[in-house]
Structure formats: structure tokens, C-alpha cells
Design an enzyme around this catalytic site. Sequence first.
Site, mmCIF file in Angstrom:
data_model
loop_
_atom_site.group_PDB
_atom_site.id
_atom_site.type_symbol
_atom_site.label_atom_id
_atom_site.label_comp_id
_atom_site.label_asym_id
_atom_site.label_seq_id
_atom_site.Cartn_x
_atom_site.Cartn_y
_atom_site.Cartn_z
ATOM 1 N N ASN A 68 1.007 -1.251 -0.022
ATOM 2 C CA ASN A 68 0.035 -0.179 -0.162
ATOM 3 C C ASN A 68 0.817 1.213 -0.015
ATOM 4 O OD1 ASN A 68 -1.786 2.039 0.393
ATOM 5 N ND2 ASN A 68 -2.291 1.366 2.488
ATOM 6 N N TRP A 69 1.018 1.734 -1.140
ATOM 7 C CA TRP A 69 1.909 3.109 -1.442
ATOM 8 C C TRP A 69 1.453 4.317 -0.736
ATOM 9 C CZ3 TRP A 69 3.832 2.237 -7.295
ATOM 10 C CH2 TRP A 69 4.505 1.036 -7.046
ATOM 11 N N GLY A 89 2.640 1.939 10.613
ATOM 12 C CA GLY A 89 3.493 3.093 10.271
ATOM 13 C C GLY A 89 4.149 3.622 11.621
ATOM 14 N N GLY A 109 2.639 -1.438 4.426
ATOM 15 C CA GLY A 109 2.994 0.017 3.890
ATOM 16 C C GLY A 109 4.339 0.527 3.728
ATOM 17 N N GLY A 110 5.096 1.051 4.632
ATOM 18 C CA GLY A 110 6.404 1.812 4.525
ATOM 19 C C GLY A 110 7.361 0.819 3.797
HETATM 20 C C1 PEP Z 1 -0.469 -0.077 5.979
HETATM 21 O O1 PEP Z 1 -0.509 0.904 5.445
HETATM 22 O O2 PEP Z 1 -1.718 -0.802 5.709
HETATM 23 C C2 PEP Z 1 0.565 -0.393 6.802
HETATM 24 C C3 PEP Z 1 0.454 -1.510 7.333
HETATM 25 O O3 PEP Z 1 1.585 0.300 6.800
HETATM 26 P P1 PEP Z 1 2.900 0.168 7.636
HETATM 27 O O4 PEP Z 1 3.393 -1.197 6.800
HETATM 28 O O5 PEP Z 1 3.913 1.229 7.103
HETATM 29 O O6 PEP Z 1 2.783 0.034 9.077
#
Ligand code: PEP
Length: 253
Positions: free
Chosen positions: A10-11, A174, A235-236
Site C-alpha cells: 500500500n503506497w 506506520g 505500507g512503508g
Molecule cells: C498499511 O498501510 O496498511 C501499513 C500496514 O503500513 P506500515 O506497513 O507502514 O505499518
Amino acid sequence: MVRRPFIAGNWKMNTTRSEAVQLVEALREAVAGVDGVDMAVCPPSVYLDAVSAAVQGSSVALGAQNMYHQAKGAYTGELSAAMLLDVGCRYVILGHSERRHVLGESNEDVCRKVHAAFAAGLTPIVCVGETLDEREANKTTDIVAEQFFGSLAGIDGDQAAQVVIAYEPVWAIGTGVVATVAQAGEVHANLRGMMTSRYGAAVADQIRIQYGGSVTADNAAELLAISDIDGALVGGASLKADSFAKIIRAAVS
Ligand code: PEP
């Protein structure tokens, strides 16, 4: 049953057009020949078309980060499921915690979108997860159940077997704070139980449950080894081709 693992990136609102294309081109190269795992990237919607062109002929699928439940009409700023399909999406993330908590989406909103996604032929990735306050108040199971049953209300067994659920504790998204194996394992097992109670064991066995929340190349293998964790929503760490490719490889090793 052995479910095929599924890793999605998920960008969010984090790339320019050229960064998006470069990232997916590097990812495509890094995962060439990797088999036994489904993988997808979810770029900002304005770059879906560009990323779609860049993933042609590869095993990297395309997903959107959101959509609207109506098929067409005067809904300024919104995108329909048919539009997402038209640019090559196979998946759509629905009810991400940022949409629930920052943009005020309810379970009813998410549910309408899940129905519209299925009607159009998109596979929804439905996110559920508790906040830190809810966890500390011992409400995790209730919140996750409310979100799971509420978001899938009216969805039949055939559709449910296709859905992807992402368990994402809000406090882990995040933040760099990842759920422990015990914490994630407990919620995933509870979710499998909810699926069984609602749809029966045969369907529940087919539903993939991703974990999301600060997944990295370093912690992915440990999380993905848990029997009810069938993949990750990242995400990241999906914003760097090498770290995302390592997470994808961890799902098959
Ligand atoms: C997300 O955006 O769904 C997520 C899990 O972000 P991160 O991996 O950055 O915690």
C-alpha cells in the site's frame, strides 16, 4: 488447507509518477521467477494507469487504495469499481484504518463498497483492526468482530471465499511497533473462528488473512510462519523494491 500467500503493498499518498513507475519496474525485476505467492501493489489512483502499463506480463498485480460504491454519476472526486477494473486493477483495499479513522468511514460504508467491488469483479482486501485504546480496554475481539461482520454483511459464502481480510492493529501501522507473534496469532485465529461461525469451515479455510502493521524484511518470516497468517499488507516497507521483494520471498521460503 494451504492457502496461497498474498503480499500487497500500500503506497498510500507517497510517490510521484516517476517514483511509482521506477519502483514497480525495480520490483518486477526483483521478483522475476518467484513463484507460489500472489503479489500486488496499490499506488495512488492517479498513477494506476502508469503502473498498470509497467506490470504488464509480470506476476505483480495491481490494486487500488479505495473506491466508491456507486457505479456512476454525480459523485465528484470519486472512482467506481468499473473504472478501477478498466485501468487493470484486480484488487481494492477497503476500510483501511486511515479511511476509517481519518476519513470517517463506517462499517456500513465499507460494506457497500465490498458489495460493489464484488459486483464489478474486483477482489476486496478488507481491513480490520483495533486502536491502542481499544486493545488496552480489552475490546480487540469485539472491535474486530464488529468490523468483520459489519463489513461483510450480506456477502455470501462464494464471495466470502474470495475476500482477503487484512488484520491491521491501528497502533502498529506506520509506527515501527509490530504486533508480537502471540498478539497477531491470537487475532488471526479469532478471525478464522468468526469466518467458520458465519460461513462454515470449508469457506473459512479458503479466506486469506493478511497481517499489516510495520511489516519489514526483518520481521516478515516470523509473522508469515503463523498458520493463520496468509500474507501481509505492507505500507512503508513496500516503498523500496528490495525490502518489499524480501517480504514476498519470505512468504514462500
Ligand atoms: C498499511 O498501510 O496498511 C501499513 C500496514 O503500513 P506500515 O506497513 O507502514 O505499518
